[in-house]
Design a protein around this motif. Structure first.
Motif, PDB file in Angstrom:
ATOM      1  N   ALA A 138      28.410  -1.839  -7.722  1.00  0.00           N
ATOM      2  CA  ALA A 138      27.458  -2.727  -8.399  1.00  0.00           C
ATOM      3  C   ALA A 138      27.070  -2.171  -9.773  1.00  0.00           C
ATOM      4  O   ALA A 138      26.909  -2.923 -10.741  1.00  0.00           O
ATOM      5  CB  ALA A 138      26.216  -2.924  -7.536  1.00  0.00           C
ATOM      6  N   LEU A 139      26.931  -0.851  -9.849  1.00  0.00           N
ATOM      7  CA  LEU A 139      26.581  -0.233 -11.137  1.00  0.00           C
ATOM      8  C   LEU A 139      27.692  -0.436 -12.162  1.00  0.00           C
ATOM      9  O   LEU A 139      27.445  -0.770 -13.317  1.00  0.00           O
ATOM     10  CB  LEU A 139      26.329   1.270 -10.952  1.00  0.00           C
ATOM     11  CG  LEU A 139      25.013   1.661 -10.288  1.00  0.00           C
ATOM     12  CD1 LEU A 139      25.007   3.143  -9.945  1.00  0.00           C
ATOM     13  CD2 LEU A 139      23.833   1.335 -11.210  1.00  0.00           C
ATOM     14  N   ILE A 140      28.925  -0.245 -11.712  1.00  0.00           N
ATOM     15  CA  ILE A 140      30.056  -0.411 -12.631  1.00  0.00           C
ATOM     16  C   ILE A 140      30.171  -1.875 -13.049  1.00  0.00           C
ATOM     17  O   ILE A 140      30.406  -2.184 -14.218  1.00  0.00           O
ATOM     18  CB  ILE A 140      31.371   0.097 -12.004  1.00  0.00           C
ATOM     19  CG1 ILE A 140      31.272   1.597 -11.771  1.00  0.00           C
ATOM     20  CG2 ILE A 140      32.557  -0.199 -12.912  1.00  0.00           C
ATOM     21  CD1 ILE A 140      32.362   2.150 -10.912  1.00  0.00           C
ATOM     22  N   LYS A 141      29.974  -2.758 -12.082  1.00  0.00           N
ATOM     23  CA  LYS A 141      30.061  -4.197 -12.396  1.00  0.00           C
ATOM     24  C   LYS A 141      29.037  -4.566 -13.480  1.00  0.00           C
ATOM     25  O   LYS A 141      29.338  -5.297 -14.417  1.00  0.00           O
ATOM     26  CB  LYS A 141      29.816  -5.010 -11.128  1.00  0.00           C
ATOM     27  CG  LYS A 141      29.992  -6.499 -11.342  1.00  0.00           C
ATOM     28  CD  LYS A 141      29.687  -7.299 -10.094  1.00  0.00           C
ATOM     29  CE  LYS A 141      29.833  -8.783 -10.386  1.00  0.00           C
ATOM     30  NZ  LYS A 141      28.747  -9.578  -9.886  1.00  0.00           N
ATOM     31  N   LYS A 142      27.843  -4.019 -13.332  1.00  0.00           N
ATOM     32  CA  LYS A 142      26.795  -4.325 -14.300  1.00  0.00           C
ATOM     33  C   LYS A 142      27.173  -3.780 -15.689  1.00  0.00           C
ATOM     34  O   LYS A 142      27.009  -4.444 -16.697  1.00  0.00           O
ATOM     35  CB  LYS A 142      25.469  -3.717 -13.841  1.00  0.00           C
ATOM     36  CG  LYS A 142      24.296  -4.066 -14.732  1.00  0.00           C
ATOM     37  CD  LYS A 142      22.994  -3.832 -14.014  1.00  0.00           C
ATOM     38  CE  LYS A 142      22.719  -2.357 -13.813  1.00  0.00           C
ATOM     39  NZ  LYS A 142      22.462  -1.657 -15.070  1.00  0.00           N
ATOM     40  N   ASP A 143      27.707  -2.552 -15.690  1.00  0.00           N
ATOM     41  CA  ASP A 143      28.105  -1.968 -16.975  1.00  0.00           C
ATOM     42  C   ASP A 143      29.249  -2.744 -17.616  1.00  0.00           C
ATOM     43  O   ASP A 143      29.305  -2.884 -18.835  1.00  0.00           O
ATOM     44  CB  ASP A 143      28.514  -0.500 -16.790  1.00  0.00           C
ATOM     45  CG  ASP A 143      27.291   0.382 -16.677  1.00  0.00           C
ATOM     46  OD1 ASP A 143      26.240  -0.001 -17.212  1.00  0.00           O
ATOM     47  OD2 ASP A 143      27.375   1.440 -16.035  1.00  0.00           O
ATOM     48  N   LEU A 144      30.171  -3.243 -16.791  1.00  0.00           N
ATOM     49  CA  LEU A 144      31.285  -4.032 -17.334  1.00  0.00           C
ATOM     50  C   LEU A 144      30.746  -5.276 -18.045  1.00  0.00           C
ATOM     51  O   LEU A 144      31.241  -5.672 -19.100  1.00  0.00           O
ATOM     52  CB  LEU A 144      32.238  -4.462 -16.217  1.00  0.00           C
ATOM     53  CG  LEU A 144      33.161  -3.387 -15.647  1.00  0.00           C
ATOM     54  CD1 LEU A 144      33.857  -3.909 -14.399  1.00  0.00           C
ATOM     55  CD2 LEU A 144      34.190  -2.953 -16.674  1.00  0.00           C
TER      56      LEU A 144
END
Lengths: 78, 199
Positions: free
Chosen positions: A44-50
């Motif tokens: 979820a963190l990576i998705k948000k950063d993407l």
């Protein structure tokens, strides 16, 4: 009994490709399975950063596109 | 209170009837997504801007000439045009992006690029810039699925059909892409926002 879910299931859940029932089951499984929950958090963190890493084009090119559209007067087909 | 958001198909209809503001809304809604997708393929800011312009010129002409297919969704159609133009650019110039093995072997064509970002905070800007670099370093198959799912908003089923693999393979590639990005971000000590938001 809580169903077992894989990393791929978590990814489908993250991208909202699970049906409501399956989503509820995954949420329930995450409450009991710390590893699954941790994996979800990381994805979820990576998705948000993407989503936040989107690159903006210059105003110049956007204005150029808008001007092109305004200048093009074609007879519209039905 | 949540604002009412006019749908893409409503905006397209308005635009077909000569409403230029509707087109401006569509452009503003998707310009960053389209631009980022193209940029991640061509890896050059100027080329990406040219191709962004070319993409929207096609959109304008198709809609104004009455050739837009109302049955399809606007965003996937727009992203297909952008994606195809970016790939064609490499084919014409015989400069297809370096093929990277599934095991994550290094790419050779990672570029350092000047940023033209709107973010006001330098740390965020650096992080976003580095993240885009890391996406470019992913093996081609992983990068492709990540871009298709995240930026082009294709479903895993659509990605599987489009790339000729099973849905499990598409999901597996996405999983490796996310895991690899997470590892690389940790390796480079890139701090990301630790707040978890609902999906």
């Amino acid at each position: 009994m809580t169903k077992t879910f894989t990393q791929d299931d978590v990814i489908r859940y993250l991208y909202q490709e699970t049906a409501e029932k399956e989503s509820n089951e995954i949420e329930k499984a995450m409450l009991c399975d710390a590893r699954l929950q941790e994996m979800y958090k990381e994805f979820a963190l990576i998705k948000k950063d993407l989503s936040r890493a989107l690159k903006q084009p210059s105003e110049r090119v956007i204005n150029s596109i808008l001007n092109y559209s305004k200048s093009l007067n074609l007879p519209s087909k039905p | 209170m949540e604002k009412y958001r006019i749908s893409d198909s409503q905006l397209v209809s308005l635009y077909k009837n000569g409403n230029e503001e509707a087109f401006e809304q569509l452009l503003n809604r998707y310009k960053a997504k389209v631009f980022t997708t193209i940029y991640l393929i061509v890896k050059d800011n100027y080329v990406a801007e040219d191709l962004l312009q070319e993409t929207f010129v096609k959109v304008v002409r198709t809609i104004k000439e009455g050739r837009y297919n109302e049955e399809g969704k606007f965003l996937p159609w727009l992203m297909r045009i952008a994606h195809n133009l970016a790939i064609d650019y490499f084919r014409k110039d015989k400069r297809y992006p370096t093929v990277v093995l599934e095991d994550g072997s290094k790419v050779l064509n990672t570029l350092q690029f000047a940023e033209d970002s709107v973010e006001s905070i330098q740390v965020q800007r650096d992080m976003h810039s580095k993240l885009r670099e890391l996406i470019q370093e992913l093996p081609t198959a992983q990068r492709e699925v990540l871009m298709m799912r995240h930026y082009m908003e294709m479903s895993f089923q659509e990605i599987a059909e489009s790339t000729g693999v099973s849905i499990n393979t598409a999901l597996g590639r996405m999983r490796y892409a996310l895991i690899n990005l997470r590892k690389k971000m940790k390796q480079y000590n890139i701090a990301y926002d630790q707040n978890i938001y609902p999906r």
